[in-house]
Structures are given as C-alpha cells and as structure tokens.
Motif scaffolding. Structure first.
Motif, mmCIF file in Angstrom:
data_model
loop_
_atom_site.group_PDB
_atom_site.id
_atom_site.type_symbol
_atom_site.label_atom_id
_atom_site.label_comp_id
_atom_site.label_asym_id
_atom_site.label_seq_id
_atom_site.Cartn_x
_atom_site.Cartn_y
_atom_site.Cartn_z
ATOM 1 N N GLY A 501 2.528 37.648 17.725
ATOM 2 C CA GLY A 501 1.783 38.384 18.726
ATOM 3 C C GLY A 501 2.460 38.433 20.079
ATOM 4 O O GLY A 501 3.085 37.457 20.510
ATOM 5 N N LYS A 502 2.334 39.559 20.767
ATOM 6 C CA LYS A 502 2.845 39.741 22.129
ATOM 7 C C LYS A 502 1.740 40.304 23.008
ATOM 8 O O LYS A 502 0.866 41.026 22.537
ATOM 9 C CB LYS A 502 4.044 40.693 22.151
ATOM 10 N N LEU A 503 1.820 39.968 24.289
ATOM 11 C CA LEU A 503 0.884 40.519 25.268
ATOM 12 C C LEU A 503 1.679 41.042 26.448
ATOM 13 O O LEU A 503 2.366 40.281 27.132
ATOM 14 C CB LEU A 503 -0.113 39.459 25.733
ATOM 15 N N GLY A 504 1.595 42.356 26.681
ATOM 16 C CA GLY A 504 2.302 42.989 27.784
ATOM 17 C C GLY A 504 1.333 43.439 28.865
ATOM 18 O O GLY A 504 0.188 43.815 28.587
ATOM 19 N N PHE A 505 1.809 43.410 30.115
ATOM 20 C CA PHE A 505 1.006 43.830 31.270
ATOM 21 C C PHE A 505 1.688 45.032 31.914
ATOM 22 O O PHE A 505 2.864 44.960 32.308
ATOM 23 C CB PHE A 505 0.886 42.686 32.273
ATOM 24 N N TYR A 506 0.930 46.141 32.070
ATOM 25 C CA TYR A 506 1.502 47.401 32.517
ATOM 26 C C TYR A 506 0.708 47.981 33.694
ATOM 27 O O TYR A 506 -0.413 48.477 33.502
ATOM 28 C CB TYR A 506 1.499 48.416 31.371
ATOM 29 N N PRO A 507 1.243 47.937 34.916
ATOM 30 C CA PRO A 507 0.610 48.655 36.020
ATOM 31 C C PRO A 507 0.549 50.149 35.714
ATOM 32 O O PRO A 507 1.466 50.715 35.108
ATOM 33 C CB PRO A 507 1.539 48.365 37.203
ATOM 34 N N VAL A 508 -0.543 50.793 36.142
ATOM 35 C CA VAL A 508 -0.787 52.196 35.831
ATOM 36 C C VAL A 508 -0.491 53.056 37.050
ATOM 37 O O VAL A 508 -0.976 52.773 38.155
ATOM 38 C CB VAL A 508 -2.244 52.403 35.375
ATOM 39 N N ASP A 509 0.312 54.088 36.859
ATOM 40 C CA ASP A 509 0.640 55.052 37.913
ATOM 41 C C ASP A 509 -0.355 56.197 37.834
ATOM 42 O O ASP A 509 -0.309 57.026 36.920
ATOM 43 C CB ASP A 509 2.078 55.556 37.712
ATOM 44 N N GLY A 510 -1.280 56.244 38.805
ATOM 45 C CA GLY A 510 -2.323 57.254 38.789
ATOM 46 C C GLY A 510 -1.884 58.623 39.254
ATOM 47 O O GLY A 510 -2.673 59.569 39.208
ATOM 48 N N VAL A 511 -0.630 58.744 39.678
ATOM 49 C CA VAL A 511 -0.104 60.040 40.111
ATOM 50 C C VAL A 511 0.704 60.689 39.002
ATOM 51 O O VAL A 511 0.581 61.886 38.727
ATOM 52 C CB VAL A 511 0.765 59.886 41.379
ATOM 53 N N ASN A 512 1.501 59.882 38.344
ATOM 54 C CA ASN A 512 2.431 60.417 37.346
ATOM 55 C C ASN A 512 1.990 60.191 35.910
ATOM 56 O O ASN A 512 2.781 60.407 34.985
ATOM 57 C CB ASN A 512 3.810 59.791 37.560
ATOM 58 N N ASN A 513 0.761 59.738 35.699
ATOM 59 C CA ASN A 513 0.242 59.543 34.344
ATOM 60 C C ASN A 513 1.182 58.693 33.494
ATOM 61 O O ASN A 513 1.592 59.080 32.395
ATOM 62 C CB ASN A 513 0.014 60.895 33.659
ATOM 63 N N SER A 514 1.511 57.537 34.014
ATOM 64 C CA SER A 514 2.483 56.700 33.311
ATOM 65 C C SER A 514 2.188 55.232 33.564
ATOM 66 O O SER A 514 1.344 54.873 34.394
ATOM 67 C CB SER A 514 3.905 57.025 33.767
ATOM 68 N N VAL A 515 2.898 54.362 32.841
ATOM 69 C CA VAL A 515 2.791 52.916 33.032
ATOM 70 C C VAL A 515 4.198 52.329 33.013
ATOM 71 O O VAL A 515 5.136 52.906 32.447
ATOM 72 C CB VAL A 515 1.937 52.247 31.924
ATOM 73 N N THR A 516 4.350 51.170 33.634
ATOM 74 C CA THR A 516 5.612 50.430 33.599
ATOM 75 C C THR A 516 5.305 48.970 33.284
ATOM 76 O O THR A 516 4.281 48.434 33.733
ATOM 77 C CB THR A 516 6.359 50.509 34.939
ATOM 78 N N LYS A 517 6.172 48.337 32.544
ATOM 79 C CA LYS A 517 5.925 46.946 32.143
ATOM 80 C C LYS A 517 6.270 45.993 33.269
ATOM 81 O O LYS A 517 7.360 46.011 33.810
ATOM 82 C CB LYS A 517 6.735 46.592 30.901
ATOM 83 N N ARG A 518 5.304 45.141 33.623
ATOM 84 C CA ARG A 518 5.543 44.100 34.626
ATOM 85 C C ARG A 518 5.952 42.788 33.978
ATOM 86 O O ARG A 518 6.860 42.104 34.452
ATOM 87 C CB ARG A 518 4.282 43.871 35.465
ATOM 88 N N ALA A 519 5.278 42.416 32.902
ATOM 89 C CA ALA A 519 5.556 41.130 32.258
ATOM 90 C C ALA A 519 5.137 41.202 30.803
ATOM 91 O O ALA A 519 4.309 42.038 30.408
ATOM 92 C CB ALA A 519 4.819 39.995 32.967
ATOM 93 N N GLU A 520 5.716 40.306 30.001
ATOM 94 C CA GLU A 520 5.368 40.238 28.584
ATOM 95 C C GLU A 520 5.516 38.801 28.107
ATOM 96 O O GLU A 520 6.448 38.094 28.497
ATOM 97 C CB GLU A 520 6.263 41.159 27.759
ATOM 98 N N TYR A 521 4.559 38.365 27.283
ATOM 99 C CA TYR A 521 4.580 37.009 26.740
ATOM 100 C C TYR A 521 4.426 37.094 25.227
ATOM 101 O O TYR A 521 3.757 37.996 24.708
ATOM 102 C CB TYR A 521 3.446 36.171 27.340
ATOM 103 N N SER A 522 5.029 36.153 24.516
ATOM 104 C CA SER A 522 5.037 36.205 23.057
ATOM 105 C C SER A 522 4.626 34.858 22.475
ATOM 106 O O SER A 522 4.323 33.913 23.192
ATOM 107 C CB SER A 522 6.426 36.607 22.552
ATOM 108 N N GLY A 523 4.611 34.789 21.133
ATOM 109 C CA GLY A 523 4.282 33.547 20.441
ATOM 110 C C GLY A 523 2.820 33.411 20.078
ATOM 111 O O GLY A 523 2.381 32.348 19.632
#
Length: 536
Positions: A501-523
């Motif tokens: 399992g992995k858990l990723g955190f993605y801030p949301v860009d409300g102007v460009n309809n997109s997301v970018t990954k800030r951090a990810e944890y696994s295990g």
C-alpha cells in the motif's frame, strides 16, 4: 638545660620520616573536565528510535578523552522530568550499564519528557563532572495520519500511522493495534473521530469493521473487548449488527459536537444527542415513532455541514428501501430527535427528494457553507449528482448535475469531493480523474502515476474536525492547507508481502484543474480510510 636523649631521638626520627614522606608522595594537579557535543534535547519515537549521544570529553591536562581511556568511567541515567516512577518502582534508570562513552540504546519508554544525566568520573581522584539534557519521547500514536487497512486475502483489520514527530520529522509506523489489545477483526470500514472538550469523554476515536467497532484510548490507542462501542456508547447494545459509519453534527458550542450519528451494517441509524437527551445511543431512529421497530434501512452514510460551529444542525441520510432522502434535525423535543423524517419536496425544487434511484455515494464538505454531494444511479445505470446544502437547519437543493461528460464514471466506486472548488475526483483501476462540475469537463490526473499492477483503494480529503471547535487556529497556513490535499491510497497487487500500500498527498490547483504530488509514503496494507489524529 639538659635535653632528654629519648625526646631528642624521637624528634629527629619524626623529622626524617616527614622528609622521606615528602619525597615519596606523588602530587597531581586536578584536571578540569569539559563536556561538549551533547544537544539540549534529543527527540525520539518511543519503541522505534534509538537514543544516540556521542559526547566529546576534554581534560585540561590530557586533552580529549577517548572511550579506551581506562582512567575514566562514564554513566547515563534518565528520569521523568516532572518526577514520578519510571519503571518497576524506580525513579531513574541506568541507560548505559556497560559504562561506554557513547550511548546508543532503544527508546523503550512511554511518551513523555525525561531528563538525562551524562557523567564522567576520574577514577584516580574520584572527581565527577556531569551534564544534563532532555529526552523527548513521542508516541507513534500521538499525532499524525491514522491509516486503516485490510491486510492479506483475509482482510485482517490493521492500523498503520504516519506519525508526525515534529514539523521536520514524519515517520510511518505499522500494525500499531495488534499489541495494544485490538481483537482479530476482518474487513475494515472506517475511522470515527470526534474531537471533544468535555471532560468525559474526551476525544473519541473508533476503529470500525464488519466484525465490531472499538474505541481507542486517546493517548495510548489501547483497546479491548470492554471498549466495543456497544458497551460504551449504547443504552441497549445492538445485537448482530455493527457500526460501520460514525460522524458528528456540529453545534454552536465550541466544547463539542451537538450530536453523534452512526449507521450499522444492518441499515439501522442511531442518534446520540450530547447536550440534551443523554450521553448514549438509544433505539434505532429509522422509524416514524421513537422506540418503534425500524421501518426501513438506510445507506451507510450521514451527510452534515462541515463548516463553522452552529452552521448546520441537521443530518441527511438515505432510505434504501423507499429510495428517498430522510433527515434528522436538532430540536427541543427528545422524541423528535430520535426519529428520521422523509425530506419534503418544494414546489420550485431542482429534483425530488424521493429519487427512486440507488445511492452510490454521499460526502459532506465545506463547499458553499456546507454542501453534501450525493451520487445516484437509475435503473439503467446512469448516474447523476445532487448537491444539498446543510447550512442553517434545512435541506436546500442547490445543485443537480446530469449527463456528466466523465469517462468510466459509471464504473467508479471510489470518489472524493473538494471543499474549495466544484471538483469531483473518481478512480477506476489505476486511473484518477478530476471532473469540474462547473464546466462539465473531465481531466485525467496523469501526475498520479500508478503502475499496471497498482489499483486505487481510497480517495479522500481529510477535513480537520477541530476547526469546528476553533482549536486549530494557532496552526501554520501550511498545516491547515493539508486538509484540502487529495489523499490517494493505492495497492500493488504484485507485492511479495502484504505491504504493497501507498498513500500520496496531492495539493489541488483550482485554476488549472490539476494536482501535484507533495509527499508519498509506502509499506501499508490495502488502505480503506485515513484520518488525521489532531492535537490541540
């Protein structure tokens, strides 16, 4: 005057002895010892990290003292900073029985702040020099993201955690509850979290499964059979049914919620009105008369306003037998707060509350002051979205979205709605999509890159509940922004163990309809739910 020969002899002998003693005695200047390279505070994760200290000891006569110098011995001792018994009746513990210069030992202590003494003793003179420092032991359960998982083919319930030790240090910890008393359970359903300032009970944390729901001690996460929700929160414990959904209705008081509502796997709902009718769940409320046998089943969702205190005093549920919305409202008559009532239509409404459709999903948000989104599906498999505003004390029809331009939306089972933008996220397999409800446009989230053997198991926004109690106002803007990041739980089906399992955190860009990954944890195992364990 005549001197006695015997006295003269003794005087001369004594004088010579003193002379000889002075010549044979080895006089030493006492060295000044300084201790360097010890931090003021050592921060560790209890039963996970090691307490590591590498001091530099310098003698004014011999220079730096190495660990091999047999003329010196070293000691490390620890006790609670505010006093009290540490272990087995002792107030202090020797961290370093071997007497080595450097310290490297497991932090096998409960979460607390301790004071440690490092001492250097010159064995030739017995002179001791010491220096103190603090050891801050944090619990992996103190603060951070609680990650509820299903492990393996049998789907054993497992609680992992992304522990926030400090702003700079975030560490995953795994399978925390097995050693803390959680019974062997199967099929995780979710985490119930209710922040509370009332003295009893304090903040409530529940682990929900298909085989039981258990309260966790707010400080230690310990639990046992006595903390099953039927034993602690019900007047009459449900028989052969288990709580699978639990949430709070915000009140005007900043001390705690107005009420808690829950739904069981049998389709029964219960209300716990905290400031009026009592501290426990009573009879099922999916009925038209208090105490009467349930008349219909409800879906495992409860819609509430997630906005400021006092903004919403009602809850929205869905009658799966009659395919209609039903509501709960706070009032001043106890009987009225222990029943559900069908939500009445209005003449100028966007839709009928008696939908005739299946409820696929429901989510509470802060959007538009407290909008609850519901995904519904008709007999032909076509889906639409209703937005019902829960602010104030009513059920206001605010939005209706039909004919969605959303590829594979009819196949999706995992969804999340944003609280700042009119965005719905949904997942199919290893693909995540953003649908802009305002423009009826869908965008593949290619920045969420998952492998061919990975599948999405959860999408969620973790809205802080203590914002409703005004308890998180002292937090940084960065911390507060975390609740609007899309959390993506995924699982690698080709993982050789149960930890794909992995858990990723993605801030949301409300102007460009997109997301970018800030951090990810696994295990992790297969992630079912994630809730941030908030601290004031």
């Amino acid at each position: 005057m005549r001197i006695n020969p015997i006295i003269l002899f003794l005087f001369v002998f004594s004088f010579c002895s003193c002379f000889d003693d002075k010549g044979n005695y080895d006089y030493h200047e006492v060295a000044e010892i300084t201790i360097e390279n010890i931090p003021e505070v050592v921060e560790v994760l209890g039963n996970s990290d090691h307490i590591v200290v590498n001091p530099k000891v310098v003698s004014s006569l011999e220079g730096e003292i190495g660990k091999e110098n047999a003329n010196f011995e070293f000691s490390y001792k620890i006790e609670k900073k505010l006093g009290g018994v540490l272990v087995s009746g002792q107030h202090w513990v020797d961290l370093n029985p071997s007497g080595s210069l450097d310290l490297d030992t497991l932090a096998a202590f409960a979460a607390d702040t301790y004071i440690a003494w490092f001492s250097v003793t010159d064995k030739r003179s017995g002179v001791q020099t010491s220096k103190t420092f603090d050891i801050k032991v944090s619990s992996p359960t103190y603060e951070g993201w609680m990650v509820l998982c299903d492990e393996g083919e049998e789907e054993r319930v497992r609680m992992d955690m992304i522990s926030v030790i400090s702003a700079e240090r975030v560490i995953p910890a795994y399978d925390l509850l097995t050693s803390l008393g959680l019974p062997e359970l199967k099929h995780a359903k979710g985490i119930g979290f209710y922040p509370n300032r009332y003295a009893n009970p304090a903040d409530l944390i529940y682990v929900m499964s298909a085989e039981g729901t258990y309260m966790l001690d707010r400080e230690t996460f310990k639990t046992d059979e006595s903390l099953e929700i039927g034993n602690v929160d019900f007047i009459i414990p449900p028989v052969n049914e288990y709580v699978v959904y639990y949430t709070a209705v915000n009140g005007t008081s900043i001390a705690g919620a107005l009420a808690n509502l829950c739904v069981t796997d049998a389709g029964n709902a219960y209300a716990q009105v905290r400031d009026y009718s009592g501290p426990a769940f009573e009879y099922p409320i999916n009925t038209s008369e208090r105490g009467k046998t349930p008349e219909y089943k409800v879906a495992p969702y409860v819609g509430v306003s997630m906005a400021r205190p006092g903004n919403g005093r009602a809850a929205l549920l869905y009658d799966t037998d009659n395919k209609r919305f039903v509501g709960w409202k706070y009032g001043y008559v106890a009987d009225a707060m222990q029943i559900l009532t069908p939500v009445a239509d209005t003449e100028d409404g966007l839709f009928s509350f008696k939908t005739g459709m299946e409820l696929v999903y429901m989510e509470s948000t802060r959007y538009s002051g407290g909008l609850v989104y519901s995904i519904l599906q008709d007999a032909e498999g076509k889906r639409c979205i209703y937005g019902i505003n829960m602010s104030n004390n009513g059920f206001v029809q605010e939005a209706k979205y039909e004919n969605l331009n959303a590829p594979d939306f009819d196949k999706a089972t995992i969804f999340a709605f944003h609280s700042l933008f009119p965005y719905m996220f949904y997942a199919v397999g290893n693909k995540v999509y953003l649908h802009n409800l305002g423009t009826n446009t869908t965008y593949p989230m290619n920045t969420i890159a998952l492998g061919e053997n990975e599948t999405v198991t959860m999408l969620k926004f973790n809205l802080y509940r203590q914002c409703s109690l005004n308890d998180l106002n002292n937090q940084s803007d960065e911390f507060m922004a975390r609740q609007y990041e899309l959390m993506v739980g995924s699982y690698n089906t080709a993982a050789p163990d149960n930890n794909g399992g992995k858990l990723g955190f993605y801030p949301v860009d409300g102007v460009n309809n997109s997301v970018t990954k800030r951090a990810e944890y696994s295990g992790f195992a297969k992630i079912k739910d994630v809730v941030y364990r908030e601290r004031r």
